[in-house]
Design a protein around this motif. Structure first.
Motif, PDB file in Angstrom:
ATOM      1  N   ALA A   9     -38.380 -15.499   9.051  1.00 39.40           N
ATOM      2  CA  ALA A   9     -38.386 -14.091   9.463  1.00 39.40           C
ATOM      3  C   ALA A   9     -37.334 -13.836  10.536  1.00 39.40           C
ATOM      4  CB  ALA A   9     -39.776 -13.708   9.970  1.00 39.40           C
ATOM      5  N   LEU A  69     -42.176 -18.117  10.316  1.00 40.38           N
ATOM      6  CA  LEU A  69     -41.630 -17.384  11.453  1.00 40.38           C
ATOM      7  C   LEU A  69     -40.132 -17.601  11.560  1.00 40.38           C
ATOM      8  CD1 LEU A  69     -41.793 -15.778  14.088  1.00 40.38           C
ATOM      9  CD2 LEU A  69     -42.524 -17.885  15.244  1.00 40.38           C
ATOM     10  N   PHE A  71     -48.937  -8.927  13.773  1.00 38.89           N
ATOM     11  CA  PHE A  71     -48.317 -10.213  13.478  1.00 38.89           C
ATOM     12  C   PHE A  71     -49.180 -11.350  14.019  1.00 38.89           C
ATOM     13  CE2 PHE A  71     -43.942  -8.001  13.477  1.00 38.89           C
ATOM     14  CZ  PHE A  71     -43.989  -7.832  12.110  1.00 38.89           C
ATOM     15  N   ALA A 106     -41.173  -5.045  13.526  1.00 39.97           N
ATOM     16  CA  ALA A 106     -42.155  -4.226  12.813  1.00 39.97           C
ATOM     17  C   ALA A 106     -41.558  -2.890  12.410  1.00 39.97           C
ATOM     18  CB  ALA A 106     -43.392  -4.017  13.693  1.00 39.97           C
ATOM     19  N   ALA A 143     -51.010 -14.275  11.948  1.00 37.01           N
ATOM     20  CA  ALA A 143     -50.831 -15.683  12.315  1.00 37.01           C
ATOM     21  C   ALA A 143     -52.175 -16.366  12.516  1.00 37.01           C
ATOM     22  CB  ALA A 143     -49.994 -15.782  13.590  1.00 37.01           C
ATOM     23  N   GLY A 191     -47.331  -3.607  16.081  1.00 31.46           N
ATOM     24  CA  GLY A 191     -46.677  -4.687  15.353  1.00 31.46           C
ATOM     25  C   GLY A 191     -46.954  -6.077  15.882  1.00 31.46           C
ATOM     26  N   ALA A 223     -40.843  -8.756  18.155  1.00 30.17           N
ATOM     27  CA  ALA A 223     -41.884  -8.415  17.185  1.00 30.17           C
ATOM     28  C   ALA A 223     -41.991  -6.905  16.999  1.00 30.17           C
ATOM     29  CB  ALA A 223     -43.231  -8.989  17.642  1.00 30.17           C
ATOM     30  N   THR A 227     -49.473 -17.461  18.730  1.00 26.79           N
ATOM     31  CA  THR A 227     -50.467 -16.517  18.224  1.00 26.79           C
ATOM     32  C   THR A 227     -51.219 -15.856  19.362  1.00 26.79           C
ATOM     33  OG1 THR A 227     -50.715 -17.821  16.195  1.00 26.79           O
ATOM     34  CG2 THR A 227     -52.479 -16.266  16.726  1.00 26.79           C
TER      35      THR A 227
END
Length: 235
Positions: free
Chosen positions: A124, A121, A101, A51, A105, A97, A47, A168
């Motif tokens: 991504a 996700l 995220f 970012a 979420a 980041g 993540a 999350t």
């Protein structure tokens, strides 16, 4: 495929309070238990570097590649002016980041789109995979993506929802720990090439101020994420 599309575009019922709290506790264990944190922290690195890459692209810089390492460090290389607002924005994106995220979420889950979150996700991760430039990084993203795909494709609605909340919670809770580890590394004489120290060289603002800023953003995201998750009443 029609069933999958219907599940993506449809809302799912909110999980029970027990599931919300249970997934939060599991996420906390994955972060607090050091032997497993050595491995789960790689999700934070994905993540973090993602970012950096996203902001680099938005800032008009040419993304040259991303590397993920077995010690859970990573590096994102972009081409462009080495100073200025674009480079500062890229460096600012890393540590906040994962928390941002996670907050995004939490918002999506609050709207009832747990399945859409998982497939988003996965998309991504596919985009990120195209930018990976080392074997370990490739392996890390593929394994994480395979887990997300398996849950998205074969998991029941309850399993998909619980897994989405687990991810999350993990991002929201892990982000502050990553900032604490950054400062511990700096106090131990390491981290001279950290985002905070690079920002110090670019802006003249002390690195400790940037570390505090990272920590503040992650804590604000955690607080909002808890509120939006439904664990606490929104009013």
């Amino acid at each position: 495929m029609n069933d999958v599309w219907d599940s993506i575009t449809s809302t799912q019922p909110a999980p029970s309070l027990r599931v919300l709290i249970g997934t939060g506790v599991v996420a906390l264990l994955l972060i607090a238990w050091r032997p497993i944190w050595r491995y789960t922290r790689q999700v934070v690195t994905i993540a973090h570097e993602g970012a950096h890459g996203l902001v680099a692209a938005l800032a008009g810089r040419k993304l040259a590649g991303i590397r993920l390492h077995s010690d859970t460090s990573g590096v994102t290389v972009s081409r462009g002016k080495p100073t200025g607002a674009g480079m500062i924005a890229v460096l600012l994106a890393g540590y906040p980041g994962p928390a941002l995220f996670g907050l995004a979420a939490a918002f999506v889950l609050g709207q009832g789109y747990a399945v859409a979150l998982l497939w988003g996700l996965l998309l991504a991760l596919v985009v990120l995979l195209l930018q990976i430039r080392n074997l370990f990084g490739l392996w890390s993203v593929v394994v994480f993506g395979a887990v997300v795909f398996a849950v998205s494709w074969w998991g029941s609605a309850d399993v998909q929802s619980a897994f989405a909340y687990l991810l999350t919670w993990f991002l929201l809770l892990a982000a502050p720990r990553a900032v604490i580890e950054l400062q511990h590394s700096r106090r131990g004489g390491g981290g001279r090439s950290s985002d905070a120290d690079q920002l110090r060289r670019l802006t003249g603002v002390p690195a400790l101020v940037w570390v505090a800023f990272f920590g503040l953003i992650t804590l604000v995201c955690l607080g909002l994420g808890v509120l939006w998750s439904g664990v606490l009443p929104s009013q």
